[in-house]
Motif scaffolding. Structure first.
Motif, PDB file in Angstrom:
ATOM      1  N   VAL A 120       2.123  13.736   3.572  1.00  5.92           N
ATOM      2  CA  VAL A 120       1.649  13.966   2.207  1.00  5.92           C
ATOM      3  C   VAL A 120       2.055  12.755   1.367  1.00  5.92           C
ATOM      4  O   VAL A 120       3.121  12.743   0.758  1.00  5.92           O
ATOM      5  N   ASP A 121       1.226  11.742   1.338  1.00  7.15           N
ATOM      6  CA  ASP A 121       1.556  10.506   0.634  1.00  7.15           C
ATOM      7  C   ASP A 121       0.936  10.520  -0.754  1.00  7.15           C
ATOM      8  O   ASP A 121      -0.130   9.945  -0.996  1.00  7.15           O
ATOM      9  N   GLY A 122       1.613  11.224  -1.656  1.00 10.70           N
ATOM     10  CA  GLY A 122       1.114  11.376  -3.009  1.00 10.70           C
ATOM     11  C   GLY A 122       0.416  12.701  -3.215  1.00 10.70           C
ATOM     12  O   GLY A 122       0.168  13.454  -2.269  1.00 10.70           O
ATOM     13  N   ASN A 158       6.326   4.383  -1.541  1.00 14.84           N
ATOM     14  CA  ASN A 158       5.941   3.038  -1.965  1.00 14.84           C
ATOM     15  C   ASN A 158       5.778   3.050  -3.482  1.00 14.84           C
ATOM     16  O   ASN A 158       6.167   4.016  -4.159  1.00 14.84           O
ATOM     17  N   GLU A 159       5.203   1.985  -4.032  1.00 15.37           N
ATOM     18  CA  GLU A 159       5.094   1.882  -5.487  1.00 15.37           C
ATOM     19  C   GLU A 159       4.183   2.958  -6.079  1.00 15.37           C
ATOM     20  O   GLU A 159       4.306   3.298  -7.258  1.00 15.37           O
ATOM     21  N   SER A 193       7.287  -4.391   2.893  1.00 21.51           N
ATOM     22  CA  SER A 193       8.252  -3.318   2.677  1.00 21.51           C
ATOM     23  C   SER A 193       8.412  -3.086   1.176  1.00 21.51           C
ATOM     24  O   SER A 193       8.051  -3.934   0.353  1.00 21.51           O
ATOM     25  N   ILE A 194       8.964  -1.942   0.826  1.00 24.30           N
ATOM     26  CA  ILE A 194       9.181  -1.665  -0.594  1.00 24.30           C
ATOM     27  C   ILE A 194      10.115  -2.717  -1.192  1.00 24.30           C
ATOM     28  O   ILE A 194      11.011  -3.221  -0.513  1.00 24.30           O
ATOM     29  N   ASP A 195       9.891  -3.053  -2.457  1.00 29.50           N
ATOM     30  CA  ASP A 195      10.736  -4.048  -3.110  1.00 29.50           C
ATOM     31  C   ASP A 195      11.971  -3.371  -3.706  1.00 29.50           C
ATOM     32  O   ASP A 195      12.133  -2.142  -3.634  1.00 29.50           O
ATOM     33  N   GLU A 196      12.844  -4.160  -4.323  1.00 28.63           N
ATOM     34  CA  GLU A 196      14.095  -3.634  -4.851  1.00 28.63           C
ATOM     35  C   GLU A 196      13.870  -2.629  -5.974  1.00 28.63           C
ATOM     36  O   GLU A 196      14.611  -1.657  -6.106  1.00 28.63           O
ATOM     37  N   THR A 197      12.821  -2.829  -6.767  1.00 29.78           N
ATOM     38  CA  THR A 197      12.542  -1.897  -7.859  1.00 29.78           C
ATOM     39  C   THR A 197      12.216  -0.507  -7.326  1.00 29.78           C
ATOM     40  O   THR A 197      12.755   0.505  -7.792  1.00 29.78           O
TER      41      THR A 197
END
Length: 280
Positions: A120-122, A158-159, A193-197
């Motif tokens: 379930v991605d979102g 993710n973002e 990959s996901i960033d630090e934020t």
């Protein structure tokens, strides 16, 4: 039983990884940009898979998880699950996008699945834009999987999805899920990959989580996040390994290095993979 009070000598440990994931096929009818599965067509043969499962069962493996691609698109998926449950002592699980879980398929799988996972991605529009399927169809899939076995919800963080973790948590609770598994997005040929934020937002959300559904975090990308490891001294290939749809054993589905499983079986490939990693 408090496992941390038992300290058997390492020579007594099982030779097999405790958990193995197996990509039965690379075929999938979704086209998610962050998917790690290779795009080349490949599927495993039933007897090949069953032979590996029996070897792993005899060598101390606890559970196997079928994935892909979309495992329900493997032409012999139901038979593989039934035979795995009936001919081994392994816990049998699978991960699905949920859109093929018809009442007929669920009925055929009953009694063969110990746990299932649905991705379930979102929620709502986010889900539809990332996965290319109607969110209403996913909700039907969740209802179907709840009639099959205990189940968990997976979410690639993710973002786009990190801001919807509250809504996904609510969905997991309302749908009857027993686990919410967070999968920090890993780099593929198409995404980073996901960033630090995003990573910090995820860490903040986990630290403030008060939901009723059990929370879990994948080891891949779990930097500074709590994970639960029932066998804390067993790491790496002693804990987990992945077999891709071409029959190559890897440390994880994201690992570029692997060892082809030949006639000598899974444990022989495992030994070669371990030796190669030690040389490096």
């Amino acid at each position: 039983m408090l496992l941390d009070e038992l300290h058997p000598e390492s020579k007594a440990w099982s030779t097999s990884p405790r958990q193995i994931s197996i990509a039965l096929t690379n075929v999938c009818d979704l086209h998610c940009g962050y998917c790690y599965a290779p795009k080349r067509k490949a599927s495993l043969r039933t007897e090949q898979v069953l032979s590996w499962l029996k070897e792993l069962d005899a060598e101390g493996c606890i559970g196997i998880g079928f994935g892909g691609g979309e495992p329900t698109l493997h032409p012999d998926f139901v038979n593989i699950c039934k035979r795995a449950a009936g001919e081994t002592e392994l816990a049998v699980t699978f991960t699905t996008h949920g859109h093929r879980l018809t009442p007929q398929l669920v009925e055929r799988l009953k009694g063969s699945i110990h746990f299932a996972r649905i991705s379930v991605d979102g929620v709502g529009r986010t889900y539809e834009e990332q996965r290319g399927k109607q969110f209403s169809s996913l909700l039907q899939g969740i209802e179907s999987i709840a009639n099959l076995s205990p189940f968990g919800i997976n979410v690639v963080v993710n973002e786009r999805t990190v801001a919807e973790l509250d809504a996904i948590s609510d969905l997991a609770q309302m749908g009857g899920a027993s686990e919410l598994l967070l999968l920090p997005q890993q780099a593929t040929s198409a995404v980073e990959s996901i960033d630090e934020t995003v990573g910090q937002a995820l860490r903040d959300w986990v630290s403030n989580y008060r939901g009723k559904v059990r929370l879990a975090v994948s080891e891949a990308g779990a930097s500074e996040l709590p994970t639960c490891d029932p066998f804390p001294e067993e790491r790496g290939l002693r804990a987990y390994a992945h077999i891709d749809a071409s029959g190559v054993l890897r440390a994880s589905s994201y690992s570029p290095a692997g060892a082809k499983i030949g006639d000598a079986g899974v444990l022989s490939a495992l030994e070669r993979l371990r030796n190669a990693s030690e040389i490096k």
